[in-house]
Design a protein around this motif. Structure first.
Motif, PDB file in Angstrom:
ATOM      1  N   GLY A  73      86.994  80.849  35.207  1.00  0.00           N
ATOM      2  CA  GLY A  73      86.436  81.741  36.219  1.00  0.00           C
ATOM      3  C   GLY A  73      85.215  82.484  35.728  1.00  0.00           C
ATOM      4  O   GLY A  73      84.529  82.059  34.805  1.00  0.00           O
ATOM      5  N   LEU A  74      84.950  83.609  36.378  1.00  0.00           N
ATOM      6  CA  LEU A  74      83.767  84.411  36.081  1.00  0.00           C
ATOM      7  C   LEU A  74      83.978  85.209  34.802  1.00  0.00           C
ATOM      8  O   LEU A  74      84.998  85.881  34.645  1.00  0.00           O
ATOM      9  CB  LEU A  74      83.478  85.361  37.245  1.00  0.00           C
ATOM     10  N   PHE A  75      83.001  85.140  33.914  1.00  0.00           N
ATOM     11  CA  PHE A  75      83.022  85.898  32.667  1.00  0.00           C
ATOM     12  C   PHE A  75      81.759  86.725  32.543  1.00  0.00           C
ATOM     13  O   PHE A  75      80.699  86.312  32.987  1.00  0.00           O
ATOM     14  CB  PHE A  75      83.110  84.964  31.452  1.00  0.00           C
ATOM     15  N   ILE A  76      81.908  87.866  31.929  1.00  0.00           N
ATOM     16  CA  ILE A  76      80.767  88.702  31.573  1.00  0.00           C
ATOM     17  C   ILE A  76      80.622  88.589  30.059  1.00  0.00           C
ATOM     18  O   ILE A  76      81.560  88.875  29.309  1.00  0.00           O
ATOM     19  CB  ILE A  76      80.981  90.178  31.973  1.00  0.00           C
ATOM     20  N   ILE A  77      79.458  88.149  29.632  1.00  0.00           N
ATOM     21  CA  ILE A  77      79.180  87.977  28.206  1.00  0.00           C
ATOM     22  C   ILE A  77      78.182  89.057  27.820  1.00  0.00           C
ATOM     23  O   ILE A  77      77.082  89.112  28.371  1.00  0.00           O
ATOM     24  CB  ILE A  77      78.621  86.577  27.923  1.00  0.00           C
ATOM     25  N   THR A  78      78.583  89.917  26.889  1.00  0.00           N
ATOM     26  CA  THR A  78      77.739  91.021  26.469  1.00  0.00           C
ATOM     27  C   THR A  78      77.387  90.854  24.993  1.00  0.00           C
ATOM     28  O   THR A  78      78.218  91.131  24.124  1.00  0.00           O
ATOM     29  CB  THR A  78      78.456  92.375  26.685  1.00  0.00           C
ATOM     30  N   PRO A  79      76.171  90.381  24.712  1.00  0.00           N
ATOM     31  CA  PRO A  79      75.760  90.265  23.314  1.00  0.00           C
ATOM     32  C   PRO A  79      75.639  91.651  22.674  1.00  0.00           C
ATOM     33  O   PRO A  79      75.407  92.640  23.378  1.00  0.00           O
ATOM     34  CB  PRO A  79      74.391  89.591  23.387  1.00  0.00           C
ATOM     35  N   LYS A  80      75.784  91.716  21.376  1.00  0.00           N
ATOM     36  CA  LYS A  80      75.639  92.991  20.686  1.00  0.00           C
ATOM     37  C   LYS A  80      74.246  93.563  20.945  1.00  0.00           C
ATOM     38  O   LYS A  80      74.077  94.762  21.095  1.00  0.00           O
ATOM     39  CB  LYS A  80      75.884  92.816  19.188  1.00  0.00           C
ATOM     40  N   THR A  81      73.275  92.677  20.999  1.00  0.00           N
ATOM     41  CA  THR A  81      71.915  93.084  21.356  1.00  0.00           C
ATOM     42  C   THR A  81      71.486  92.264  22.558  1.00  0.00           C
ATOM     43  O   THR A  81      71.708  91.056  22.622  1.00  0.00           O
ATOM     44  CB  THR A  81      70.935  92.836  20.191  1.00  0.00           C
ATOM     45  N   GLY A  82      70.909  92.901  23.539  1.00  0.00           N
ATOM     46  CA  GLY A  82      70.448  92.188  24.723  1.00  0.00           C
ATOM     47  C   GLY A  82      71.303  92.489  25.935  1.00  0.00           C
ATOM     48  O   GLY A  82      72.369  93.098  25.834  1.00  0.00           O
ATOM     49  N   PRO A  83      70.827  92.043  27.094  1.00  0.00           N
ATOM     50  CA  PRO A  83      71.526  92.333  28.346  1.00  0.00           C
ATOM     51  C   PRO A  83      72.773  91.472  28.545  1.00  0.00           C
ATOM     52  O   PRO A  83      72.879  90.375  28.014  1.00  0.00           O
ATOM     53  CB  PRO A  83      70.477  92.023  29.414  1.00  0.00           C
ATOM     54  N   ALA A  84      73.685  91.979  29.355  1.00  0.00           N
ATOM     55  CA  ALA A  84      74.889  91.234  29.704  1.00  0.00           C
ATOM     56  C   ALA A  84      74.515  90.062  30.602  1.00  0.00           C
ATOM     57  O   ALA A  84      73.536  90.107  31.341  1.00  0.00           O
ATOM     58  CB  ALA A  84      75.886  92.143  30.406  1.00  0.00           C
ATOM     59  N   GLN A  85      75.306  88.999  30.521  1.00  0.00           N
ATOM     60  CA  GLN A  85      75.078  87.803  31.320  1.00  0.00           C
ATOM     61  C   GLN A  85      76.383  87.425  31.996  1.00  0.00           C
ATOM     62  O   GLN A  85      77.458  87.694  31.480  1.00  0.00           O
ATOM     63  CB  GLN A  85      74.614  86.650  30.422  1.00  0.00           C
ATOM     64  N   ARG A  86      76.258  86.769  33.171  1.00  0.00           N
ATOM     65  CA  ARG A  86      77.441  86.280  33.861  1.00  0.00           C
ATOM     66  C   ARG A  86      77.440  84.769  33.812  1.00  0.00           C
ATOM     67  O   ARG A  86      76.395  84.138  33.855  1.00  0.00           O
ATOM     68  CB  ARG A  86      77.443  86.727  35.322  1.00  0.00           C
ATOM     69  N   GLY A  87      78.609  84.208  33.730  1.00  0.00           N
ATOM     70  CA  GLY A  87      78.740  82.761  33.743  1.00  0.00           C
ATOM     71  C   GLY A  87      80.100  82.365  34.275  1.00  0.00           C
ATOM     72  O   GLY A  87      81.055  83.135  34.202  1.00  0.00           O
ATOM     73  N   TYR A  88      80.168  81.182  34.840  1.00  0.00           N
ATOM     74  CA  TYR A  88      81.420  80.679  35.382  1.00  0.00           C
ATOM     75  C   TYR A  88      81.925  79.568  34.473  1.00  0.00           C
ATOM     76  O   TYR A  88      81.173  78.667  34.104  1.00  0.00           O
ATOM     77  CB  TYR A  88      81.211  80.155  36.807  1.00  0.00           C
ATOM     78  N   TRP A  89      83.196  79.635  34.113  1.00  0.00           N
ATOM     79  CA  TRP A  89      83.811  78.657  33.220  1.00  0.00           C
ATOM     80  C   TRP A  89      84.958  77.971  33.950  1.00  0.00           C
ATOM     81  O   TRP A  89      85.665  78.593  34.725  1.00  0.00           O
ATOM     82  CB  TRP A  89      84.345  79.344  31.972  1.00  0.00           C
ATOM     83  N   PHE A  90      85.122  76.697  33.681  1.00  0.00           N
ATOM     84  CA  PHE A  90      86.200  75.933  34.289  1.00  0.00           C
ATOM     85  C   PHE A  90      87.017  75.283  33.188  1.00  0.00           C
ATOM     86  O   PHE A  90      86.565  74.330  32.543  1.00  0.00           O
ATOM     87  CB  PHE A  90      85.643  74.881  35.249  1.00  0.00           C
ATOM     88  N   PHE A  91      88.181  75.828  32.915  1.00  0.00           N
ATOM     89  CA  PHE A  91      89.091  75.340  31.869  1.00  0.00           C
ATOM     90  C   PHE A  91      88.380  75.099  30.537  1.00  0.00           C
ATOM     91  O   PHE A  91      88.512  74.054  29.921  1.00  0.00           O
ATOM     92  CB  PHE A  91      89.847  74.108  32.329  1.00  0.00           C
ATOM     93  N   GLY A  92      87.589  76.074  30.129  1.00  0.00           N
ATOM     94  CA  GLY A  92      86.923  76.014  28.838  1.00  0.00           C
ATOM     95  C   GLY A  92      85.540  75.396  28.869  1.00  0.00           C
ATOM     96  O   GLY A  92      84.797  75.500  27.906  1.00  0.00           O
ATOM     97  N   PHE A  93      85.174  74.749  29.971  1.00  0.00           N
ATOM     98  CA  PHE A  93      83.848  74.144  30.064  1.00  0.00           C
ATOM     99  C   PHE A  93      82.901  75.106  30.762  1.00  0.00           C
ATOM    100  O   PHE A  93      83.224  75.707  31.766  1.00  0.00           O
ATOM    101  CB  PHE A  93      83.912  72.814  30.831  1.00  0.00           C
ATOM    102  N   GLY A  94      81.697  75.229  30.246  1.00  0.00           N
ATOM    103  CA  GLY A  94      80.715  76.114  30.858  1.00  0.00           C
ATOM    104  C   GLY A  94      79.801  76.665  29.779  1.00  0.00           C
ATOM    105  O   GLY A  94      79.812  76.177  28.657  1.00  0.00           O
ATOM    106  N   PRO A  95      79.021  77.639  30.083  1.00  0.00           N
ATOM    107  CA  PRO A  95      79.002  78.326  31.371  1.00  0.00           C
ATOM    108  C   PRO A  95      78.181  77.559  32.401  1.00  0.00           C
ATOM    109  O   PRO A  95      77.203  76.900  32.066  1.00  0.00           O
ATOM    110  CB  PRO A  95      78.340  79.659  31.042  1.00  0.00           C
ATOM    111  N   PHE A  96      78.618  77.654  33.640  1.00  0.00           N
ATOM    112  CA  PHE A  96      77.876  77.095  34.756  1.00  0.00           C
ATOM    113  C   PHE A  96      77.141  78.239  35.434  1.00  0.00           C
ATOM    114  O   PHE A  96      77.670  79.336  35.553  1.00  0.00           O
ATOM    115  CB  PHE A  96      78.827  76.417  35.750  1.00  0.00           C
ATOM    116  N   LYS A  97      75.921  77.981  35.867  1.00  0.00           N
ATOM    117  CA  LYS A  97      75.143  79.026  36.532  1.00  0.00           C
ATOM    118  C   LYS A  97      75.682  79.260  37.928  1.00  0.00           C
ATOM    119  O   LYS A  97      76.083  78.322  38.612  1.00  0.00           O
ATOM    120  CB  LYS A  97      73.665  78.644  36.588  1.00  0.00           C
ATOM    121  N   LEU A  98      75.656  80.507  38.333  1.00  0.00           N
ATOM    122  CA  LEU A  98      76.102  80.861  39.671  1.00  0.00           C
ATOM    123  C   LEU A  98      74.925  80.731  40.615  1.00  0.00           C
ATOM    124  O   LEU A  98      73.870  81.299  40.384  1.00  0.00           O
ATOM    125  CB  LEU A  98      76.644  82.290  39.681  1.00  0.00           C
TER     126      LEU A  98
END
Length: 102
Positions: A73-98
């Motif tokens: 599903g939808l994940f929020i990825i927050t790097p230690k440095t830089g802006p947060a990103q959203r991505g969609y994952w399907f059973f471990g595969f991804g990220p797919f762009k929304l």
């Protein structure tokens, strides 16, 4: 078998603190690995399963829903440095762009 709340320390240097059922991580808990990464969230039969946050050794955070240790599903990825990103994952595969309509 252990049931209830527990604190487990491993010879490898890792640990687990949280709920246990029949000796397995089950419910809310936090697992720390020897290298410094961690997962805090829901567990089911020792699998990351449900909502939780994985933090890498570098401090990057991955927040979302897990299914048998895989991102789903939808994940929020927050790097230690830089802006947060959203991505969609399907059973471990991804990220797919929304894609948005418009």
């Amino acid at each position: 078998a252990l049931d209830g709340f527990g604190l487990c320390s491993f010879a490898s240097g890792g640990s687990y603190r949280g709920e246990l059922k029949e000796g397995k991580y089950h419910g809310w808990g936090e697992r720390l690995w020897p290298g410094g990464s961690s997962y805090c969230g829901r567990w089911w039969k020792s699998y990351q399963h449900g909502y939780g946050t994985y933090t890498s050794v570098l401090g990057d955070k991955v927040c979302g829903r897990w299914f048998l240790n895989r991102r789903l599903g939808l994940f929020i990825i927050t790097p230690k440095t830089g802006p947060a990103q959203r991505g969609y994952w399907f059973f471990g595969f991804g990220p797919f762009k929304l894609k948005t309509r418009g």
